[in-house]
Design an enzyme around this catalytic site. Structure first.
Site, PDB file in Angstrom:
ATOM      1  N   SER A 140     -15.038 112.403  61.386  1.00 46.87           N
ATOM      2  CA  SER A 140     -16.469 112.426  61.050  1.00 46.87           C
ATOM      3  C   SER A 140     -16.849 111.254  60.150  1.00 46.87           C
ATOM      4  O   SER A 140     -17.925 110.662  60.299  1.00 46.87           O
ATOM      5  CB  SER A 140     -16.844 113.748  60.390  1.00 46.87           C
ATOM      6  N   TYR A 141     -15.965 110.911  59.228  1.00 50.34           N
ATOM      7  CA  TYR A 141     -16.224 109.795  58.306  1.00 50.34           C
ATOM      8  C   TYR A 141     -16.223 108.475  59.066  1.00 50.34           C
ATOM      9  O   TYR A 141     -17.123 107.637  58.900  1.00 50.34           O
ATOM     10  CB  TYR A 141     -15.150 109.792  57.220  1.00 50.34           C
ATOM     11  N   ALA A 142     -15.213 108.275  59.908  1.00 52.61           N
ATOM     12  CA  ALA A 142     -15.114 107.039  60.690  1.00 52.61           C
ATOM     13  C   ALA A 142     -16.326 106.875  61.601  1.00 52.61           C
ATOM     14  O   ALA A 142     -16.878 105.777  61.734  1.00 52.61           O
ATOM     15  CB  ALA A 142     -13.833 107.043  61.515  1.00 52.61           C
ATOM     16  N   LYS A 173     -19.358 105.857  59.484  1.00 52.29           N
ATOM     17  CA  LYS A 173     -19.239 104.489  58.968  1.00 52.29           C
ATOM     18  C   LYS A 173     -19.473 103.455  60.070  1.00 52.29           C
ATOM     19  O   LYS A 173     -20.114 102.419  59.840  1.00 52.29           O
ATOM     20  CB  LYS A 173     -17.864 104.280  58.327  1.00 52.29           C
TER      21      LYS A 173
END
Length: 249
Positions: free
Chosen positions: A151-153, A156
């Site tokens: 989810s973070y990747a 970003k």
């Protein structure tokens, strides 16, 4: 005093990399608006900024667009303009790809991607007037596809995508949009170092410069450069401030 008289908004700036950038910009003369959810740390950082210039503090949930609109309007009301927008705030949870769920995507996009998009859109009229600078944040987690960071990747890399679009659309109006992808020694990393020294040492050994960046001296100084007239001919770029860990082609 390369940024004397400039007005900046920095999200997630009560601590960590955001605090480092806030101090670096303030020491160069910028009036910095801290935007964070941590009131205690925000007040401490504001006191540090006020030793150099007059800052502002907003304790705000920027996942809501109306709060973004309020912050921008109040900064412009008090300072008369906006020159620099730095979108640093982001929260996420780690999980394997298979275990990642909608709640995790909502957290990551709700605290990182959408606030970045909303701040850029809301601040655009003021940035157009000032021929301002926008700095957004990427991560090696997205560039390299780090495990457990789905989810973070995703958020970003989405931020990198809209940053490039804005750089192309806003370039003719004199607005610069760039991205920093950092590695830095923050409070969270220091705790991880204590808890998992072997993993920490392995990470350091994979960094060519064999150290983590300092939030103010390393990440903050690059933010100062990108916020200044020295970077007037730099836009749409992802600047790796990671000790040489990732070399973009």
């Amino acid at each position: 005093m390369r940024l004397e008289g400039k007005v900046a908004i920095i999200t997630g700036s009560a601590s960590g990399i955001g605090r480092g950038m806030a101090l670096a910009l303030a020491k160069e003369g910028a009036h910095v608006a801290i935007v964070d959810v941590n009131e205690e740390m925000g007040k401490k950082t504001l006191a540090e900024i006020n030793q150099h210039t007059e800052g502002m503090l907003f304790i705000s949930d920027i996942s809501k667009r109306e709060n973004v609109e309020y912050v921008v309007s109040e900064v412009v009301k008090k300072r008369g303009k906006l020159d620099i927008l730095i979108n640093n705030a982001h929260a996420s949870k780690q999980a394997s790809f298979i275990e990642t769920n909608q709640e995790m995507f909502d957290l990551s996009f709700g605290t990182g991607f959408y606030p970045t998009f909303n701040f850029m859109q809301v601040a655009y009229p003021e940035l157009k007037k000032s021929k301002g600078k926008v700095i957004n944040f990427a991560s090696g987690a997205g560039l390299n596809g780090q495990p457990t960071q789905t989810s973070y990747a995703a958020a970003k890399e989405a931020i990198r995508g809209i940053s490039r679009v804005a750089a192309n659309e806003w370039g003719p109006e004199g607005i610069n949009v760039n991205i920093i992808s950092p590695i830095a020694l923050t409070g969270g990393v220091e705790q991880w170092k204590k808890d998992s020294p072997e993993l920490y040492d392995a990470m350091i050994n994979n960094i060519p410069l064999r150290k983590l960046g300092d939030p103010e001296e390393d990440i903050g100084r690059v933010a100062v450069f990108l916020s200044s007239s020295d970077a007037d001919y730099v836009t749409g770029q992802t600047i790796m401030v990671d000790g040489g860990s990732i070399k973009l082609r």
